[in-house]
Scaffold this motif. Structure first.
Motif, PDB file in Angstrom:
ATOM      1  N   PHE A  29       0.753  -1.157  -0.033  1.00 26.75           N
ATOM      2  CA  PHE A  29      -0.062  -0.068  -0.030  1.00 26.75           C
ATOM      3  C   PHE A  29       0.880   1.164   0.056  1.00 26.75           C
ATOM      4  O   PHE A  29       1.835   1.428   0.843  1.00 26.75           O
ATOM      5  CB  PHE A  29      -0.957  -0.137   1.332  1.00 26.75           C
ATOM      6  N   VAL A  30       0.407   2.174  -0.805  1.00 26.05           N
ATOM      7  CA  VAL A  30       1.080   3.469  -0.778  1.00 26.05           C
ATOM      8  C   VAL A  30       0.399   4.147   0.318  1.00 26.05           C
ATOM      9  O   VAL A  30       1.015   5.256   1.207  1.00 26.05           O
ATOM     10  CB  VAL A  30       0.949   4.395  -1.955  1.00 26.05           C
ATOM     11  N   ASN A  31      -1.053   4.286   0.323  1.00 25.11           N
ATOM     12  CA  ASN A  31      -1.787   4.710   1.163  1.00 25.11           C
ATOM     13  C   ASN A  31      -2.852   3.854   1.708  1.00 25.11           C
ATOM     14  O   ASN A  31      -3.546   2.870   0.804  1.00 25.11           O
ATOM     15  CB  ASN A  31      -2.564   6.022   0.953  1.00 25.11           C
ATOM     16  N   GLN A  32      -3.431   3.310   2.982  1.00 26.56           N
ATOM     17  CA  GLN A  32      -4.410   2.594   3.180  1.00 26.56           C
ATOM     18  C   GLN A  32      -5.079   3.507   4.494  1.00 26.56           C
ATOM     19  O   GLN A  32      -4.435   3.882   5.323  1.00 26.56           O
ATOM     20  CB  GLN A  32      -3.636   1.313   3.970  1.00 26.56           C
ATOM     21  N   ILE A  33      -6.395   3.110   4.597  1.00 27.12           N
ATOM     22  CA  ILE A  33      -7.192   3.491   5.842  1.00 27.12           C
ATOM     23  C   ILE A  33      -6.881   2.475   6.834  1.00 27.12           C
ATOM     24  O   ILE A  33      -7.220   1.195   6.824  1.00 27.12           O
ATOM     25  CB  ILE A  33      -8.632   3.471   5.446  1.00 27.12           C
ATOM     26  N   VAL A  34      -6.088   2.915   8.017  1.00 26.63           N
ATOM     27  CA  VAL A  34      -5.710   1.838   8.962  1.00 26.63           C
ATOM     28  C   VAL A  34      -6.725   2.113  10.051  1.00 26.63           C
ATOM     29  O   VAL A  34      -7.146   3.251  10.686  1.00 26.63           O
ATOM     30  CB  VAL A  34      -4.176   2.377   9.600  1.00 26.63           C
ATOM     31  N   VAL A  35      -7.277   0.782  10.536  1.00 31.46           N
ATOM     32  CA  VAL A  35      -8.100   0.534  11.696  1.00 31.46           C
ATOM     33  C   VAL A  35      -7.208   0.061  12.747  1.00 31.46           C
ATOM     34  O   VAL A  35      -7.145  -0.906  13.043  1.00 31.46           O
ATOM     35  CB  VAL A  35      -9.425  -0.163  11.389  1.00 31.46           C
ATOM     36  N   ASN A  67      -4.965   7.771   7.867  1.00 26.30           N
ATOM     37  CA  ASN A  67      -4.200   7.258   7.095  1.00 26.30           C
ATOM     38  C   ASN A  67      -2.902   6.362   7.359  1.00 26.30           C
ATOM     39  O   ASN A  67      -2.738   6.276   8.558  1.00 26.30           O
ATOM     40  CB  ASN A  67      -3.736   8.498   6.086  1.00 26.30           C
ATOM     41  N   LEU A  68      -2.388   5.761   6.254  1.00 20.08           N
ATOM     42  CA  LEU A  68      -1.213   4.932   6.571  1.00 20.08           C
ATOM     43  C   LEU A  68       0.099   5.974   6.935  1.00 20.08           C
ATOM     44  O   LEU A  68       0.369   6.715   6.198  1.00 20.08           O
ATOM     45  CB  LEU A  68      -1.038   4.059   5.645  1.00 20.08           C
ATOM     46  N   HIS A  69       0.697   5.531   8.014  1.00 20.16           N
ATOM     47  CA  HIS A  69       1.856   6.182   8.387  1.00 20.16           C
ATOM     48  C   HIS A  69       3.172   5.201   8.766  1.00 20.16           C
ATOM     49  O   HIS A  69       3.230   4.778   9.745  1.00 20.16           O
ATOM     50  CB  HIS A  69       1.743   7.243   9.404  1.00 20.16           C
ATOM     51  N   GLY A  70       3.350   4.460   7.505  1.00 18.82           N
ATOM     52  CA  GLY A  70       4.511   3.769   7.548  1.00 18.82           C
ATOM     53  C   GLY A  70       4.222   2.663   6.532  1.00 18.82           C
ATOM     54  O   GLY A  70       3.666   2.773   5.476  1.00 18.82           O
ATOM     55  N   GLN A  71       4.640   1.306   6.835  1.00 23.62           N
ATOM     56  CA  GLN A  71       4.400   0.276   5.813  1.00 23.62           C
ATOM     57  C   GLN A  71       3.015  -0.505   5.988  1.00 23.62           C
ATOM     58  O   GLN A  71       2.480  -0.423   7.073  1.00 23.62           O
ATOM     59  CB  GLN A  71       5.577  -0.699   6.247  1.00 23.62           C
ATOM     60  N   SER A  72       2.585  -1.063   5.057  1.00 22.09           N
ATOM     61  CA  SER A  72       1.542  -1.912   5.137  1.00 22.09           C
ATOM     62  C   SER A  72       1.695  -2.851   3.617  1.00 22.09           C
ATOM     63  O   SER A  72       1.479  -2.463   2.662  1.00 22.09           O
ATOM     64  CB  SER A  72      -0.086  -1.356   5.027  1.00 22.09           C
ATOM     65  N   TYR A  73       1.671  -4.311   3.787  1.00 20.09           N
ATOM     66  CA  TYR A  73       1.633  -5.040   2.910  1.00 20.09           C
ATOM     67  C   TYR A  73       1.138  -6.518   3.437  1.00 20.09           C
ATOM     68  O   TYR A  73       0.777  -6.649   4.601  1.00 20.09           O
ATOM     69  CB  TYR A  73       3.030  -5.429   2.398  1.00 20.09           C
ATOM     70  N   SER A  74       0.830  -7.268   2.031  1.00 20.28           N
ATOM     71  CA  SER A  74       0.356  -8.915   2.333  1.00 20.28           C
ATOM     72  C   SER A  74       1.190  -9.546   1.392  1.00 20.28           C
ATOM     73  O   SER A  74       1.130  -9.282   0.241  1.00 20.28           O
ATOM     74  CB  SER A  74      -1.179  -8.688   2.074  1.00 20.28           C
ATOM     75  N   ASN A  75       1.710 -10.498   1.976  1.00 17.76           N
ATOM     76  CA  ASN A  75       2.431 -11.534   1.063  1.00 17.76           C
ATOM     77  C   ASN A  75       1.664 -12.736   1.155  1.00 17.76           C
ATOM     78  O   ASN A  75       1.509 -13.555   2.352  1.00 17.76           O
ATOM     79  CB  ASN A  75       3.873 -11.695   1.469  1.00 17.76           C
ATOM     80  N   VAL A  76       1.199 -13.346  -0.111  1.00 16.90           N
ATOM     81  CA  VAL A  76       0.525 -14.647  -0.033  1.00 16.90           C
ATOM     82  C   VAL A  76       1.295 -15.808  -0.721  1.00 16.90           C
ATOM     83  O   VAL A  76       1.416 -15.289  -2.036  1.00 16.90           O
ATOM     84  CB  VAL A  76      -0.857 -14.469  -0.397  1.00 16.90           C
ATOM     85  N   PHE A  77       1.321 -16.988  -0.302  1.00 20.14           N
ATOM     86  CA  PHE A  77       1.690 -17.850  -1.201  1.00 20.14           C
ATOM     87  C   PHE A  77       0.820 -19.220  -1.103  1.00 20.14           C
ATOM     88  O   PHE A  77       0.483 -19.655  -0.026  1.00 20.14           O
ATOM     89  CB  PHE A  77       3.117 -18.478  -0.697  1.00 20.14           C
ATOM     90  N   GLN A  78       0.441 -19.551  -2.084  1.00 22.71           N
ATOM     91  CA  GLN A  78      -0.453 -20.643  -2.014  1.00 22.71           C
ATOM     92  C   GLN A  78      -0.256 -21.707  -2.923  1.00 22.71           C
ATOM     93  O   GLN A  78       0.098 -21.440  -4.001  1.00 22.71           O
ATOM     94  CB  GLN A  78      -2.103 -20.340  -1.981  1.00 22.71           C
ATOM     95  N   GLY A  79      -0.508 -22.942  -2.677  1.00 26.56           N
ATOM     96  CA  GLY A  79      -0.305 -24.177  -3.544  1.00 26.56           C
ATOM     97  C   GLY A  79      -1.599 -24.981  -3.653  1.00 26.56           C
ATOM     98  O   GLY A  79      -2.308 -25.134  -2.613  1.00 26.56           O
ATOM     99  N   GLU A  80      -2.081 -25.687  -4.834  1.00 22.17           N
ATOM    100  CA  GLU A  80      -2.992 -26.551  -5.005  1.00 22.17           C
ATOM    101  C   GLU A  80      -3.202 -27.467  -5.814  1.00 22.17           C
ATOM    102  O   GLU A  80      -2.361 -27.287  -6.928  1.00 22.17           O
ATOM    103  CB  GLU A  80      -4.472 -25.447  -5.291  1.00 22.17           C
ATOM    104  N   VAL A  81      -3.555 -28.774  -5.522  1.00 21.50           N
ATOM    105  CA  VAL A  81      -3.703 -29.969  -6.355  1.00 21.50           C
ATOM    106  C   VAL A  81      -4.653 -30.370  -6.544  1.00 21.50           C
ATOM    107  O   VAL A  81      -5.507 -30.742  -5.616  1.00 21.50           O
ATOM    108  CB  VAL A  81      -2.611 -31.115  -5.659  1.00 21.50           C
ATOM    109  N   ASN A  82      -5.369 -30.547  -7.927  1.00 21.84           N
ATOM    110  CA  ASN A  82      -6.662 -31.206  -8.305  1.00 21.84           C
ATOM    111  C   ASN A  82      -5.981 -32.223  -8.784  1.00 21.84           C
ATOM    112  O   ASN A  82      -5.404 -32.304 -10.071  1.00 21.84           O
ATOM    113  CB  ASN A  82      -7.368 -30.076  -9.166  1.00 21.84           C
ATOM    114  N   TYR A  83      -6.982 -33.405  -8.544  1.00 23.83           N
ATOM    115  CA  TYR A  83      -6.464 -34.753  -9.306  1.00 23.83           C
ATOM    116  C   TYR A  83      -7.756 -35.528  -9.229  1.00 23.83           C
ATOM    117  O   TYR A  83      -8.509 -35.677  -8.212  1.00 23.83           O
ATOM    118  CB  TYR A  83      -5.460 -35.315  -8.475  1.00 23.83           C
ATOM    119  N   GLU A  84      -8.004 -36.276 -10.291  1.00 22.69           N
ATOM    120  CA  GLU A  84      -9.114 -37.363 -10.498  1.00 22.69           C
ATOM    121  C   GLU A  84      -8.329 -38.702  -9.997  1.00 22.69           C
ATOM    122  O   GLU A  84      -7.797 -39.330 -10.747  1.00 22.69           O
ATOM    123  CB  GLU A  84      -9.799 -37.474 -11.761  1.00 22.69           C
TER     124      GLU A  84
END
Length: 738
Positions: A555-561, A574-591
């Motif tokens: 985020f460059v700016n975010q409404i922080v609660v 407003n955001l005064h500092g850092q705010s981020y989200s890192n997401v890693f996900q894996g999925e297997v679909n198999y018959e």
């Protein structure tokens, strides 16, 4: 002899004319923004024969039926899924083909898998079809993701029944939630809008991870969720649906869908829905209802017009009336809202929506003009204990899109303009908050395709906001297939949104905390970066896919609660500092074997934001999530079995050390598992289903802090990290006529 020959010729003539029939129609496909694209040169051949025809430049065709055995014909087009049409009594056909989904297609009499990822589109988009939606009792959009690992749906507090979703580790407000590629859940509908789209109305859901197309606006930061409603012009599928649902919690729902094709040009569909809950339940005997009482009615009417050559139009209206009442069991909403009456919450909503889409096709291939206009009037009156809120939103958005190509059809582009008016009149505790937004914008998007291996989608839009200045939104998506079974994607893009702090934080209104807005709030602004790998494989002659995603939102700016600095107040800034989200996900679909599908998925979320100078984990966000789903169908006997296990890892809780009733809470919540399952029996026109949610009966201990003094300083119903309702049993039926 002479008379015999005449009689024979007459019989032949009668036989031929009595079985001759001229069929007419069009073959088209929907593009990413809901417009129609004609498919010239599509092959139309009678089943088990070589006789047929091809579509003209405008997608139209004429097919002669000369034999009574000609009861079905097949429509094929390169890059699109083949469709087989049953003629019946019809003489006109409006046929929509879907793009090919190569890797996750299950080739069983043309049936596709429950969820799929398009390997042609450079945008990382996952599609959920009817088969996926029927795995659980998805009574509305918020309940449609029980078997999906990309989207998390959860209650926002322990009283109001409002549900929120999370995509890529962040709240659903950072996702653009659309209905038929038009803005759907936004503005004042952020808290309850997901429940305004009933499950039996839904034809499919498209989940886009990453910023998406600039054509749909600048509000998508983490991604988008688009819901396609059942089409009135589809010649295949149901013409009438009756769906009934009931549960042991006292919740009952009914849906009636009806569609009618007047002729080749005109068709309509009517959708009706009601949801009722009048049974007061309090399983933990804390004096508060487990779920609020609810009375909701929704009706929608859609029309489709196709001129037969170059013009297609869709228009419709929708109306929502909803009353929700929760809080203490003893609270009487008809009496004065006072301490003596008890703690109550009430939300009354009246909402009207209208839309019109027009598409005009040119003689030049892949060239068209489209217009989309939608209007929303939303009127909400609410009270949370002794706090009162009213809000009225009037929203109009118009989009003009021209698409064509340069040099050849491998280089296509879209250009266009939009104009949005969003007018808010809000009042919270007798203080008025007024805001009117005027946002004209222009956009351009270029799509390059190099064979089947590489494609690129690059776009930029510029919007001039009357309150906040220029929004510049660049976005880029790349896709590369090094082998036929491997798809690599990358994306980067920006998004903006203007927050509505009262409706988006209605959960903290169910507490004794004082809501304090510390400064003038600016628009939220964020970048999203992502990479994705999808690998198809074959094991023991059965197909499967492995998907790995990695996304970062910054985020460059975010409404922080801020829920941590003071247990008696909530600071919004407003955001005064850092705010981020890192997401890693894996999925297997198999018959695993024929008609037995397995899905195993895991997701890791690292979401942090700066609260009062400290970079902390975003509260109530599970760091680890997992999901295992098994689906087995006994086609011969019409039985379908679905079973899902969900894992919720620990999540950071807000700092409540000074709350005297929160002494049992630690820094993090406990991890837990949820089990749910459903059995469905299919008959010719009838499906009967029964299932259970939260089978192990796991509930959050003591979810409402200070429940014995709801007007005291320790009262807080907003700290929800686990189910608040006991094990639920449900059942229902779905009766259709085709």
């Amino acid at each position: 002899m002479k008379y015999s020959i005449i009689l024979f010729l007459f019989s032949v003539f009668f036989y031929i004319t009595s079985h001759s029939q001229t069929l007419k129609g069009h073959v088209m496909s929907a593009d990413e923004v809901g417009g129609m694209t004609v498919l010239p040169g599509a092959n139309i051949v009678w089943l088990n024969s070589t006789s047929g025809t091809t579509t003209k430049d405008d997608g139209s065709f004429i097919l002669e039926k000369t034999d009574p055995s000609q009861i079905q014909f097949k429509v094929t087009y390169v890059g699109f899924e083949t469709d087989t049409i049953t003629v019946g009594d019809k003489t006109s056909f409006h046929i929509m083909l879907d793009p090919v989904k190569e890797l996750k297609q299950v080739i069983i009499e043309g049936e596709s898998s429950a969820s799929s990822i398009n390997t042609v589109n450079p945008v990382n988009m996952e599609s959920l079809n009817k088969k996926e939606l029927l795995k659980a009792a998805c009574c509305n959009l918020s309940e449609s993701f029980e078997t999906n690992n990309s989207v998390d749906a959860e209650f926002s507090d322990a009283i109001t029944g409002a549900k929120t979703i999370k995509l890529l580790g962040l709240d659903g407000v950072y996702s653009q939630i659309m209905m038929e590629n038009m803005p759907g859940v936004r503005g004042l509908s952020s808290s309850y809008g997901l429940t305004y789209i009933p499950g039996p109305w839904i034809e499919s859901i498209q989940i886009t991870k990453g910023p998406g197309s600039v054509v749909n606006g600048y509000e998508s930061i983490t991604g988008s969720i688009n819901t396609e409603i059942k089409k009135p012009f589809h010649v295949e599928g149901e013409t009438f649906l009756l769906n009934l649902f009931g549960s042991n919690s006292g919740r009952y729902e009914a849906n009636v869908n009806f569609k009618h094709l007047f002729n080749e040009k005109w068709s309509t569909a009517l959708f009706t829905h009601t949801s009722q809950l009048h049974n007061k339940m309090d399983h933990n005997e804390d004096g508060f209802l487990d779920m609020p009482l609810n009375e909701t009615y929704i009706v929608m009417n859609k029309w489709n017009y196709f001129s037969g050559k170059k013009h297609e139009a869709q228009f419709g209206v929708k109306y929502v009336a909803s009353d929700i009442n929760g809080g203490q069991v003893k609270f009487d909403p008809s009496e004065e809202h006072s301490v003596e009456n008890g703690y109550g919450v009430g939300v009354s909503t009246k909402r009207f929506e209208g839309f019109m889409k027009n598409g005009f096709v040119f003689d030049k291939p892949n060239t068209s003009i489209g217009t989309i206009v939608n209007y929303v009037y939303h009127d909400q009156n609410a009270f949370y204990g002794l706090n009162n809120y009213t809000g009225i939103e009037r929203y109009v958005n118009a989009n003009f899109i021209y698409q064509s190509f340069m040099f050849n059809t491998n280089n296509s582009y879209k250009i266009g303009a939009s104009f949005m008016v969003d007018d808010y009149t809000e009042s919270f505790d007798s203080i008025n908050y007024l805001r009117t937004e005027y946002v004209p914008g222009i956009f351009a998007e270029y799509h390059f395709v190099s064979g089947t291996k590489f494609s690129l989608l690059a776009g930029i839009r510029v919007d001039d906001h009357n309150l906040y200045g220029i929004f510049t939104t660049p976005r880029l998506h790349l896709k590369y297939n090094p082998t036929t079974n491997t798809t690599l994607r990358g994306s980067v893009g920006k998004g903006y949104r203007v927050a509505n702090v009262f409706v988006e934080n209605s959960n903290v209104l169910t507490s004794s905390r004082t809501l304090i807005i510390t400064e003038d709030l600016l628009p939220e602004e964020g970048w999203n970066y992502g990479v994705s790998l999808m690998q198809g494989f074959k094991l023991n002659k059965n197909e499967g896919t492995f998907t790995l995603d990695g996304y970062r939102t910054e985020f460059v700016n975010q409404i922080v609660v801020d829920l941590d600095s003071d247990y008696s107040s909530v600071y919004i800034s407003n955001l005064h500092g850092q705010s981020y989200s890192n997401v890693f996900q894996g999925e297997v679909n198999y018959e695993v074997f024929t008609n037995f599908d397995m899905r195993v998925a895991y997701k890791y979320i690292d979401a942090k934001s700066t609260y009062n100078g400290d970079l902390l984990e975003v509260p109530l966000t599970n760091k680890n999530r997992g999901l295992v789903n098994f689906a087995y169908e006994l086609k011969k006997y019409g039985w379908v079995f679905d079973f899902t296990t969900q894992f919720y890892g620990k999540s950071r809780l807000p700092d409540l050390t000074e709350n005297h009733d929160a002494h049992f809470l630690g820094e993090y919540s406990e991890p837990y598992y949820l089990l749910l399952g459903q059995i469905t029996k299919k008959f010719k026109n009838l499906e009967i289903y029964a299932g259970s949610e939260n089978i192990t009966n796991y509930t959050q201990h003591h979810p409402i802090l200070g429940f014995d003094e709801p007007f005291g300083e320790d009262f807080d119903a907003s700290v929800i990290y686990a189910p608040i309702m006991e094990r639920k049993f449900y059942g229902g039926l779905s009766f259709t006529l085709n």
